[in-house]
Enzyme design. Structure first.
Site, PDB file in Angstrom:
ATOM      1  N   CYS A 131       0.840  -1.198   0.000  1.00 33.54           N
ATOM      2  CA  CYS A 131       0.000   0.000   0.000  1.00 33.54           C
ATOM      3  C   CYS A 131       0.873   1.245   0.000  1.00 33.54           C
ATOM      4  O   CYS A 131       1.713   1.421   0.880  1.00 33.54           O
ATOM      5  CB  CYS A 131      -0.906   0.039   1.219  1.00 33.54           C
ATOM      6  SG  CYS A 131      -1.918   1.525   1.234  1.00 33.54           S
ATOM      7  N   LYS A 167       0.351  -9.868  -1.944  1.00 30.74           N
ATOM      8  CA  LYS A 167       0.073  -8.838  -2.941  1.00 30.74           C
ATOM      9  C   LYS A 167       1.304  -7.975  -3.160  1.00 30.74           C
ATOM     10  O   LYS A 167       1.801  -7.322  -2.242  1.00 30.74           O
ATOM     11  CB  LYS A 167      -1.103  -7.975  -2.489  1.00 30.74           C
ATOM     12  CG  LYS A 167      -1.568  -7.007  -3.561  1.00 30.74           C
ATOM     13  CD  LYS A 167      -2.980  -6.564  -3.291  1.00 30.74           C
ATOM     14  CE  LYS A 167      -3.457  -5.542  -4.298  1.00 30.74           C
ATOM     15  NZ  LYS A 167      -4.842  -5.122  -4.007  1.00 30.74           N
TER      16      LYS A 167
HETATM   17  C1  FMN Z   1      -9.893   3.415  -3.384  1.00 34.04           C
HETATM   18  C2  FMN Z   1      -8.983   2.227  -3.393  1.00 34.04           C
HETATM   19  C3  FMN Z   1      -8.703   1.545  -2.199  1.00 34.04           C
HETATM   20  C4  FMN Z   1      -7.851   0.444  -2.188  1.00 34.04           C
HETATM   21  N1  FMN Z   1      -7.620  -0.217  -1.005  1.00 34.04           N
HETATM   22  C5  FMN Z   1      -6.802  -1.313  -0.995  1.00 34.04           C
HETATM   23  C6  FMN Z   1      -6.599  -2.060   0.209  1.00 34.04           C
HETATM   24  O1  FMN Z   1      -7.182  -1.781   1.266  1.00 34.04           O
HETATM   25  N2  FMN Z   1      -5.746  -3.125   0.159  1.00 34.04           N
HETATM   26  C7  FMN Z   1      -5.113  -3.499  -1.002  1.00 34.04           C
HETATM   27  O2  FMN Z   1      -4.359  -4.465  -0.998  1.00 34.04           O
HETATM   28  N3  FMN Z   1      -5.312  -2.824  -2.148  1.00 34.04           N
HETATM   29  C8  FMN Z   1      -6.147  -1.750  -2.177  1.00 34.04           C
HETATM   30  N4  FMN Z   1      -6.363  -1.070  -3.378  1.00 34.04           N
HETATM   31  C9  FMN Z   1      -5.712  -1.539  -4.614  1.00 34.04           C
HETATM   32  C10 FMN Z   1      -6.648  -2.409  -5.443  1.00 34.04           C
HETATM   33  O3  FMN Z   1      -7.001  -3.580  -4.735  1.00 34.04           O
HETATM   34  C11 FMN Z   1      -6.010  -2.798  -6.792  1.00 34.04           C
HETATM   35  O4  FMN Z   1      -4.815  -3.498  -6.534  1.00 34.04           O
HETATM   36  C12 FMN Z   1      -5.671  -1.602  -7.669  1.00 34.04           C
HETATM   37  O5  FMN Z   1      -6.643  -0.592  -7.527  1.00 34.04           O
HETATM   38  C13 FMN Z   1      -5.530  -1.965  -9.156  1.00 34.04           C
HETATM   39  O6  FMN Z   1      -6.743  -2.451  -9.710  1.00 34.04           O
HETATM   40  P1  FMN Z   1      -7.808  -1.534 -10.512  1.00 34.04           P
HETATM   41  O7  FMN Z   1      -7.055  -0.751 -11.516  1.00 34.04           O
HETATM   42  O8  FMN Z   1      -8.769  -2.510 -11.084  1.00 34.04           O
HETATM   43  O9  FMN Z   1      -8.448  -0.654  -9.483  1.00 34.04           O
HETATM   44  C14 FMN Z   1      -7.236   0.026  -3.405  1.00 34.04           C
HETATM   45  C15 FMN Z   1      -7.514   0.703  -4.592  1.00 34.04           C
HETATM   46  C16 FMN Z   1      -8.379   1.787  -4.611  1.00 34.04           C
HETATM   47  C17 FMN Z   1      -8.652   2.479  -5.918  1.00 34.04           C
END
Ligand code: FMN
Ligand code: FAD
Ligand code: FES
Lengths: 305, 213
Positions: A131, A167
């Protein structure tokens, strides 16, 4: 193609289809349950949780950027106790595997979280060592190969029943870290987390995110994510869960061709809460149209290399 | 939430109020500020867009109880309080502020929906010279604030000033939103009980619940 044709395995964990929610984009399932039957998902990946509740970062926390968005939520979450008492029982109403995403500020916190969640019977634990939005812990494990390997191995020793997913951050060489995760006992790796990014309002000269740097997600990151999934999957034998900008079946297929066994839909849920179901349907239609019997046949099937 | 969903860019939907709801149509009153609102000006009859809603809570009108309602709107915040004027059955005094007279819309219709209409412009080109909050403050002078209930929608600066007027009531937050359904935690509003979500726990909050910087 039968429904069984969509089944995939992440280690010992069997999923009815390869489509998950991405952590932090689907809450703890309560809101999405108002839109669709959660048991249609391959698995429900929960918002990241820490031992104690976290407040999160001040607003503005989000901003749209070309074909995507930057966020800095700062892992606002209810903490382990409320998660176990309220959130986990809620999603247990549906026949869907639960993947708990965890984040600690030090190795002991990760170990305690993992042990208690394993005890509580979650089907998988996803270690978030990537993160970009918190100061301590988290990504510092994701960037240092020695502390990373030690952490994964230590958590592995505590987790008896749940599958262990790690992750990875796109801010470090994913092949090296994927290999280390596998060697330290992970059942799968997932990637990518958001990419550290910055956007500035040229009129006010202020950053569009209060915390200045946030994480980029959405279609803008997809080609980078597909490349990283390709590299990670070539470096390991364990399954790879691909994500980053998936908003339709074609996106998901692309990740699978690059080497993903399963995929997660993230920010696309913000635009359309039904996005994960559409992705499942469209994967099915792709397979049917081409006479593909089993979705695992697509994994790593990119031609011409 | 309103989106032009055939595209990956603009990526997210945008929050808007139901300005007027008729049997088969919803009117949106919007100000052109950026990507989506600019594209909206190019929409023609027959084009498709995606609308998800209604979402979030409404201004409670049960709490009026003999108090005199004051409705305060800044700029396009008028879209949010327009249905409220109807729900208050013409009993509210509306204070409506903008930068110049050109920013103030539908003033004739608004007058008929309220018991009194006070316009305020920063340049003095219409009505009171100053902000709409200044106009409310002048109106309250010498009166017992407990006799009033305030409903406010507008930019954050206005909501902050409105919250400091010492009148009981409600404000509608205009935080940026990504999902509108409570899953992203992007629309954080600071309260004494921690951050709340403007989209799901709001956008209307009691005055005093939202802490401003
Ligand atoms: C608003 C938001 C909150 C997220 N919170 C977490 C989280 O709590 N833990 C985590 O491992 N990834 C978190 N992510 C990352 C997503 O799980 C994902 O890896 C990333 O957004 C890429 O995928 P996408 O382009 O489909 O959103 C978050 C992403 C967004 C946009
Ligand atoms: C609950 C709620 C109800 C709303 N109702 C209405 C309405 O009825 N009519 C209307 O015209 N607008 C309304 N808004 C504001 C509207 O959502 C924004 O103007 C819109 O998102 C701008 O989109 P855009 O793509 O045109 O601008 P963008 O290209 O996204 O942004 C352009 C500029 O506008 C700023 N901006 C974006 N969103 C907001 C916001 N929420 N508040 C202040 N500045 C912003 C950006 O920082 C940027 O400087 C509402 C907002 C909320 C949260
Ligand atoms: S806009 Fe996503 S939680 Fe409010």
């Amino acid at each position: 193609m039968t429904d069984r044709g969509l089944q995939v395995r992440l280690g010992k964990l069997k999923l009815k289809n390869p489509v998950l929610t991405a952590s932090g984009t689907a809450g703890y399932g309560e809101e999405l349950a108002e839109f669709f039957d959660l048991s249609k998902l391959g698995a429900m990946v929960m918002k990241g949780i820490s031992l104690q509740p976290w407040q999160g970062n001040p607003a503005p926390r989000i901003t749209e950027t070309p074909c995507g968005m930057i966020n800095s939520i700062g892992l606002q979450n209810v903490g382990l106790d409320v998660f176990l008492r309220e959130k986990l029982p809620f999603v247990r109403q549906w026949d869907v595997p639960v993947i708990a995403n965890i984040l600690g500020t030090d190795a002991n916190e990760y170990i305690r979280l993992a042990a208690e969640l394993d005890e509580a019977g979650v089907e998988a634990i996803e270690l978030n060592v990537s993160c970009p939005n918190i100061k301590k812990g988290g990504i510092s494990f994701g960037r240092d190969i020695n502390s990373f390997s030690r952490l994964v191995a230590a958590v592995r020793r505590k987790v008896k029943n749940a599958a262990l997913i790690v992750k990875l951050t796109p801010d470090a060489p994913v092949d090296v870290f994927a290999r280390a995760a596998g060697e330290s006992g992970a059942d799968a790796v997932s990637l990518i987390n958001t990419i550290p990014a910055l956007a500035i309002d040229i009129n006010t000269r202020r950053p569009l995110i209060k915390n200045v740097i946030g994480g980029l997600s959405g279609p803008a990151v997809k080609p980078i994510a597909v490349r990283m999934v390709y590299q990670a999957s070539r470096a390991v034998k364990i399954p790879v869960i691909g994500m980053g900008g998936i908003s339709c079946g074609a996106d998901a297929i692309e990740f699978m061709l690059a080497g993903a066994t399963a995929v997660a839909v993230g920010s696309a849920i913000f635009r359309d809460p039904m996005a994960p179901l559409k992705v499942i349907e469209e994967i099915g239609a792709y397979m049917k149209g081409r006479g593909i019997k089993s979705v695992s046949g697509i994994t790593g099937a990119m031609a011409g290399r | 939430m309103f989106g032009l969903n055939s595209r990956k860019d603009p990526f997210l939907k945008r929050p808007f109020c139901y300005f007027r709801k008729k049997r088969n149509t919803i009117d949106i009153l919007y100000r052109v500020v950026g990507k989506v609102t600019t594209l909206m000006t190019g929409l023609r009859a027959g084009d498709t867009a995606e609308v998800m809603g209604p979402l979030g809570n409404c201004y409670p009108v049960e709490g009026v109880e003999g108090r005199k309602p004051i409705v305060l709107a800044g700029g396009v915040g008028i879209a949010s309080v327009y249905p409220l004027l109807g729900a208050l059955v013409g009993k509210a005094h509306l204070f409506y502020g903008g930068r110049t007279a050109r920013d103030l819309l539908l003033t004739g219709e608004l007058e008929s929906l309220s018991s009194g209409l006070t316009l305020a412009t920063e340049d003095g080109s219409a009505g009171f010279r100053g902000t709409a909050v200044d106009a409310v403050r002048a109106h309250l002078k010498g009166r017992d604030k407990r006799d009033f209930i305030l409903y406010a929608c507008g930019p954050n600066g206005m909501l902050k000033a409105a919250s400091a007027l010492g009148v009981d009531g409600y404000i509608a937050s205009e935080e940026k939103m990504a999902c509108g359904i409570g899953v992203c935690l992007g629309c954080a509003v600071r309260t004494p009980a921690g951050y709340k979500r403007a989209c799901k726990d709001g956008p209307v909050f009691p005055i005093g619940e939202v802490l401003f910087d």
